[in-house]
Structures are given as structure tokens and as C-alpha cells.
Write a protein that holds these residues in place. Structure first.
Motif, PDB file in Angstrom:
ATOM      1  N   GLY A 137      -6.232  49.802  29.898  1.00  0.00           N
ATOM      2  CA  GLY A 137      -6.644  48.815  28.895  1.00  0.00           C
ATOM      3  C   GLY A 137      -5.714  48.808  27.696  1.00  0.00           C
ATOM      4  O   GLY A 137      -4.482  48.750  27.827  1.00  0.00           O
ATOM      5  N   ASP A 138      -6.296  48.886  26.513  1.00  0.00           N
ATOM      6  CA  ASP A 138      -5.514  48.807  25.276  1.00  0.00           C
ATOM      7  C   ASP A 138      -4.583  49.998  25.101  1.00  0.00           C
ATOM      8  O   ASP A 138      -3.622  49.919  24.331  1.00  0.00           O
ATOM      9  N   ARG A 139      -4.852  51.083  25.776  1.00  0.00           N
ATOM     10  CA  ARG A 139      -3.987  52.255  25.655  1.00  0.00           C
ATOM     11  C   ARG A 139      -2.657  52.044  26.369  1.00  0.00           C
ATOM     12  O   ARG A 139      -1.684  52.750  26.088  1.00  0.00           O
ATOM     13  N   ASN A 140      -2.613  51.101  27.325  1.00  0.00           N
ATOM     14  CA  ASN A 140      -1.387  50.857  28.076  1.00  0.00           C
ATOM     15  C   ASN A 140      -1.329  49.373  28.447  1.00  0.00           C
ATOM     16  O   ASN A 140      -1.448  49.009  29.619  1.00  0.00           O
ATOM     17  N   PRO A 141      -1.153  48.497  27.462  1.00  0.00           N
ATOM     18  CA  PRO A 141      -1.182  47.047  27.764  1.00  0.00           C
ATOM     19  C   PRO A 141      -0.035  46.596  28.654  1.00  0.00           C
ATOM     20  O   PRO A 141      -0.134  45.567  29.329  1.00  0.00           O
ATOM     21  N   GLY A 142       1.070  47.342  28.682  1.00  0.00           N
ATOM     22  CA  GLY A 142       2.213  46.934  29.491  1.00  0.00           C
ATOM     23  C   GLY A 142       2.144  47.412  30.928  1.00  0.00           C
ATOM     24  O   GLY A 142       3.037  47.081  31.727  1.00  0.00           O
ATOM     25  N   GLY A 143       1.102  48.163  31.303  1.00  0.00           N
ATOM     26  CA  GLY A 143       0.985  48.645  32.679  1.00  0.00           C
ATOM     27  C   GLY A 143       2.112  49.572  33.085  1.00  0.00           C
ATOM     28  O   GLY A 143       2.576  49.547  34.233  1.00  0.00           O
ATOM     29  N   VAL A 144       2.551  50.426  32.155  1.00  0.00           N
ATOM     30  CA  VAL A 144       3.654  51.352  32.446  1.00  0.00           C
ATOM     31  C   VAL A 144       3.135  52.520  33.281  1.00  0.00           C
ATOM     32  O   VAL A 144       2.092  53.112  32.982  1.00  0.00           O
ATOM     33  N   HIS A 145       3.880  52.873  34.310  1.00  0.00           N
ATOM     34  CA  HIS A 145       3.550  54.036  35.140  1.00  0.00           C
ATOM     35  C   HIS A 145       4.301  55.242  34.568  1.00  0.00           C
ATOM     36  O   HIS A 145       5.515  55.379  34.758  1.00  0.00           O
ATOM     37  N   ALA A 202      17.147  41.942  36.067  1.00  0.00           N
ATOM     38  CA  ALA A 202      15.694  41.992  35.898  1.00  0.00           C
ATOM     39  C   ALA A 202      15.226  43.331  35.341  1.00  0.00           C
ATOM     40  O   ALA A 202      14.021  43.559  35.217  1.00  0.00           O
ATOM     41  N   GLY A 203      16.165  44.188  34.975  1.00  0.00           N
ATOM     42  CA  GLY A 203      15.796  45.450  34.344  1.00  0.00           C
ATOM     43  C   GLY A 203      15.333  46.524  35.315  1.00  0.00           C
ATOM     44  O   GLY A 203      14.470  47.349  34.962  1.00  0.00           O
ATOM     45  N   LEU A 204      15.904  46.553  36.511  1.00  0.00           N
ATOM     46  CA  LEU A 204      15.535  47.597  37.476  1.00  0.00           C
ATOM     47  C   LEU A 204      16.021  48.958  36.980  1.00  0.00           C
ATOM     48  O   LEU A 204      17.196  49.116  36.616  1.00  0.00           O
ATOM     49  N   ARG A 205      15.117  49.944  36.965  1.00  0.00           N
ATOM     50  CA  ARG A 205      15.462  51.284  36.490  1.00  0.00           C
ATOM     51  C   ARG A 205      15.848  52.196  37.650  1.00  0.00           C
ATOM     52  O   ARG A 205      16.929  52.768  37.665  1.00  0.00           O
ATOM     53  N   HIS A 206      14.950  52.373  38.621  1.00  0.00           N
ATOM     54  CA  HIS A 206      15.247  53.225  39.772  1.00  0.00           C
ATOM     55  C   HIS A 206      14.289  52.886  40.912  1.00  0.00           C
ATOM     56  O   HIS A 206      13.302  52.169  40.726  1.00  0.00           O
ATOM     57  N   ILE A 207      14.606  53.452  42.108  1.00  0.00           N
ATOM     58  CA  ILE A 207      13.849  53.149  43.319  1.00  0.00           C
ATOM     59  C   ILE A 207      13.499  54.459  44.025  1.00  0.00           C
ATOM     60  O   ILE A 207      14.365  55.321  44.236  1.00  0.00           O
ATOM     61  N   LEU A 266       9.905  50.117  43.220  1.00  0.00           N
ATOM     62  CA  LEU A 266      10.934  49.732  42.261  1.00  0.00           C
ATOM     63  C   LEU A 266      10.305  49.677  40.868  1.00  0.00           C
ATOM     64  O   LEU A 266       9.334  48.925  40.663  1.00  0.00           O
ATOM     65  N   GLN A 267      10.837  50.436  39.929  1.00  0.00           N
ATOM     66  CA  GLN A 267      10.297  50.439  38.564  1.00  0.00           C
ATOM     67  C   GLN A 267      11.259  49.693  37.642  1.00  0.00           C
ATOM     68  O   GLN A 267      12.471  49.943  37.641  1.00  0.00           O
ATOM     69  N   PHE A 268      10.677  48.777  36.845  1.00  0.00           N
ATOM     70  CA  PHE A 268      11.441  47.955  35.914  1.00  0.00           C
ATOM     71  C   PHE A 268      11.120  48.383  34.483  1.00  0.00           C
ATOM     72  O   PHE A 268      10.231  49.206  34.245  1.00  0.00           O
ATOM     73  N   ILE A 269      11.840  47.782  33.524  1.00  0.00           N
ATOM     74  CA  ILE A 269      11.653  48.203  32.136  1.00  0.00           C
ATOM     75  C   ILE A 269      10.348  47.689  31.544  1.00  0.00           C
ATOM     76  O   ILE A 269       9.869  48.225  30.543  1.00  0.00           O
ATOM     77  N   SER A 270       9.726  46.698  32.182  1.00  0.00           N
ATOM     78  CA  SER A 270       8.430  46.195  31.706  1.00  0.00           C
ATOM     79  C   SER A 270       7.773  45.382  32.811  1.00  0.00           C
ATOM     80  O   SER A 270       8.414  45.034  33.813  1.00  0.00           O
ATOM     81  N   ALA A 271       6.504  45.049  32.601  1.00  0.00           N
ATOM     82  CA  ALA A 271       5.766  44.281  33.601  1.00  0.00           C
ATOM     83  C   ALA A 271       6.335  42.876  33.792  1.00  0.00           C
ATOM     84  O   ALA A 271       6.454  42.410  34.937  1.00  0.00           O
ATOM     85  N   PRO A 272       6.699  42.132  32.733  1.00  0.00           N
ATOM     86  CA  PRO A 272       7.288  40.799  32.958  1.00  0.00           C
ATOM     87  C   PRO A 272       8.571  40.858  33.787  1.00  0.00           C
ATOM     88  O   PRO A 272       8.819  39.976  34.622  1.00  0.00           O
ATOM     89  N   TYR A 273       9.404  41.873  33.575  1.00  0.00           N
ATOM     90  CA  TYR A 273      10.617  42.000  34.367  1.00  0.00           C
ATOM     91  C   TYR A 273      10.284  42.296  35.835  1.00  0.00           C
ATOM     92  O   TYR A 273      10.975  41.842  36.753  1.00  0.00           O
ATOM     93  N   ALA A 274       9.238  43.077  36.062  1.00  0.00           N
ATOM     94  CA  ALA A 274       8.830  43.369  37.432  1.00  0.00           C
ATOM     95  C   ALA A 274       8.381  42.088  38.137  1.00  0.00           C
ATOM     96  O   ALA A 274       8.692  41.869  39.316  1.00  0.00           O
ATOM     97  N   ASP A 293       4.662  47.694  35.665  1.00  0.00           N
ATOM     98  CA  ASP A 293       6.124  47.691  35.643  1.00  0.00           C
ATOM     99  C   ASP A 293       6.742  48.046  36.990  1.00  0.00           C
ATOM    100  O   ASP A 293       7.952  48.239  37.080  1.00  0.00           O
ATOM    101  N   THR A 294       5.929  48.148  38.033  1.00  0.00           N
ATOM    102  CA  THR A 294       6.405  48.632  39.340  1.00  0.00           C
ATOM    103  C   THR A 294       6.077  47.651  40.454  1.00  0.00           C
ATOM    104  O   THR A 294       4.991  47.062  40.476  1.00  0.00           O
TER     105      THR A 294
END
Length: 324
Positions: A143-151, A203-208, A226-234, A294-295
């Protein structure tokens, strides 16, 4: 209350040794007469007079024929109740033993025609466990603790383990468990690789992280995270992989009609499943794209002839749970 404690009364002297009976106890007391049933003390005469024995009549032999039978002494009643209890216990155990013997001789459900549970093709996976998060880090859907859905968990620990009985392809471990981007791009049709190699870094791909295995029946499974720098980039990366590129061996794909629509997933996770359209080549390819914050998870499963839907859907659902 007084601090002094009252001393317990002295124990009564033993009347008989172990195994002694009421009859033997009464016989040892002076002035008591004993019969086959009970002992009744005799009368005490005046001092100096000789003792006169008292004749005791057996109540059983002297009872009237029409009189009711005498009530047995309490000791006899206790013996009767004990005998009844033991008899009841023996009967209960006999019934239970017979029922158990009957039950173990019954055929298993799978051995009874019409009641057997057919194998639907499901695979057996090891127990799934979510990896430990860094101290203070929230999960992807907090929820509000992680609005960007970062893993925040290690992406390699979020990969679905291989099904039991599978032969794992160790070449997918890569260096330190990370798969090179070029190796992932090779999973797509040759004509699409150049464009995808340009788009993914943008698209901001970080690693696979990736895992692959082969089942005894010839099914090949490949999973890429595949993990990206943010959810929109994913989301942008998913668009590129589903519109401008196709997985190798499946140049034309359509929505998987066997997939049950309307299933709910955590947060804004989206799951899209596809099946290779006919006419197919030698192998049938099914694929899935799971967008979780972001994944992105890319799942490709192929088999010569027809790839069953059940193990494919099972794999997609389990990988979704790990990302959720």
C-alpha cells in the motif's frame, strides 16, 4: 489461623496380612463365632460363669421358600460391577478390532472403477517460501508504504523452483545468478532481437534472473524475471515484448482460451497468457507475461505436439504468488 499444624491421627493397626479375608480376621478375635457366611460376636456372661456358645443359624438355609433372595454384601456387588465393566470393554474392543480389520481390507478409492481420481497433469513443486526482506523494507504490495511496487527482496530468490523430477539447465544461472541481457534476447525470434536489444535498456532494465528445466515428458520450461527502475518502466518493457517481439518458436500467438478469466491478483498485478496459434510447428509454445510492480516475469513452456494447459497454468499461478 494457628501456625501449629494438627498432627494426623495414628494409623489403625493392621487387621490382617496381605491377602487376608474377613473370615480369618474375625476368627482371630476372642469371643467371636464364625460360620460359612459371617461371624457374630457371642453374649458375655456374668464374671466367673462359663461361656455359652451361641448357635448361629445360616440365613440362606433358614430362609422361607417364598422370601426374596438376600441382597449380596457390598463386596460382592463391587465384584459384579467390575466384571460387567471388563465384559463391556472386551466387547467394545472386539467390535473396533473387527471394524478395523474390515476397513484395511477395503480397496483404495483409486482402485474402485468410477471413483478413481484421474491425473490432470499437475506437477509437484517444492514448498514455496518468500525470501527475507532487508530490515525495514516493505513487500511489493504494501500500500502506501510501497506505492511504486518495488521488490526489495533478492530477485533470484523470487524465482519459482524447478518442479520435482526435472533436470535443471545450469547454463541459466549466469554469472552470480544474473542472466546476461543478450541471453534473454536470444529467446525471441531472430528478426525481433535487434529492436528488443535497443528498447530494453531504454526502458530502464536493471538485471535478469532466470531458471530453466526439462521434464521427463519432454516439456521445456523457461522463467525470466526482469527488474526495471520503476513500475511504469516495467509496463513499457512488457509492451515491447508483447507487441514488437515474439518468443522463438511462436511467431504468431493468441490469447490463451484455456486460461480462467476473472482471477484476482494482488494490487495492480496483471497476468496475460498466450498460446501459439495454429498451424504450429513441431512444438507447441505457451507463454505468459506477469507485471508485478517494477518486475516482469516471462514464462515460456514448450513441448513437441501439444503442450497441456494444466502444468502451464499451475506454473504461472505459483510464480505470481511469489511476486505478490
Amino acid at each position: 489461623m494457628s501456625d501449629q499444624q494438627t498432627a494426623p491421627p495414628a494409623a489403625a493397626p493392621a487387621l490382617a496380612g496381605v491377602g487376608g479375608t474377613a473370615e480369618s480376621v474375625a476368627a482371630e478375635e476372642p469371643g467371636a463365632a464364625v460360620t460359612g457366611v459371617e461371624a457374630i460376636p457371642g453374649p458375655v456372661d456374668a464374671p466367673g460363669a462359663p461361656a455359652h456358645p451361641v448357635a448361629v443359624q445360616d440365613p440362606v438355609l433358614s430362609a422361607d421358600p417364598g422370601a426374596p433372595a438376600p441382597v449380596p454384601p457390598p463386596r460382592d456387588r463391587r465384584r459384579l460391577r467390575a466384571a460387567l465393566r471388563w465384559t463391556s470393554a472386551v466387547l467394545v474392543f472386539a467390535v473396533l478390532g473387527g471394524a478395523t480389520a474390515y476397513a484395511v481390507t477395503l480397496p483404495r478409492r483409486t482402485d474402485v472403477p468410477g471413483l478413481e481420481t484421474p491425473d490432470d497433469g499437475r506437477w509437484t513443486y517444492p514448498a514455496l517460501r518468500l525470501p527475507k526482506l532487508p530490515a525495514g523494507a516493505p513487500r511489493a504490495y504494501a500500500g502506501d508504504r510501497n506505492p511504486g511496487g518495488v521488490h526489495y527482496a533478492d530477485l533470484r530468490a523470487l524465482l519459482l523452483p524447478a518442479a520435482r523430477g526435472a533436470k535443471v539447465d545450469r547454463s541459466f544461472d549466469g554469472k552470480d545468478g544474473w542472466l546476461p541481457t543478450a541471453r534473454f534476447i536470444d529467446a525471441f525470434e531472430e528478426a525481433d532481437r535487434k529492436g528488443l536489444a535497443e528498447r530494453l535498456p531504454q526502458a530502464g532494465l536493471r538485471h535478469i534472473a532466470a531458471r530453466a528445466w526439462d521434464m521427463p515428458d519432454g516439456t521445456r520450461t523457461e522463467i525470466y524475471l526482469l527488474q526495471f527502475i520503476s513500475a511504469p518502466y516495467a509496463e513499457e518493457g512488457r509492451f515491447d515484448m508483447t507487441t514488437i517481439a515474439e518468443l522463438s518458436g511462436a511467431p504468431i500467438k493468441v490469447l490463451d482460451q484455456d486460461w480462467k478469466r476473472g482471477m484476482t491478483f494482488p494490487g495492480d498485478m496483471s497476468v496475460s497468457t498466450y498460446s501459439e496459434d495454429k498451424p504450429r510447428g513441431r512444438e507447441h509454445v505457451r507463454s505468459a507475461f506477469i507485471v508485478s510492480g517494477d518486475t516482469i516475469a516471462v514464462i515460456a513452456m514448450s513441448k513437441a505436439g501439444t503442450q497441456p494447459a494444466v502444468p502451464f497454468h499451475q506454473t504461472v499461478l505459483l510464480q505470481s504468488q511469489l511476486l505478490g
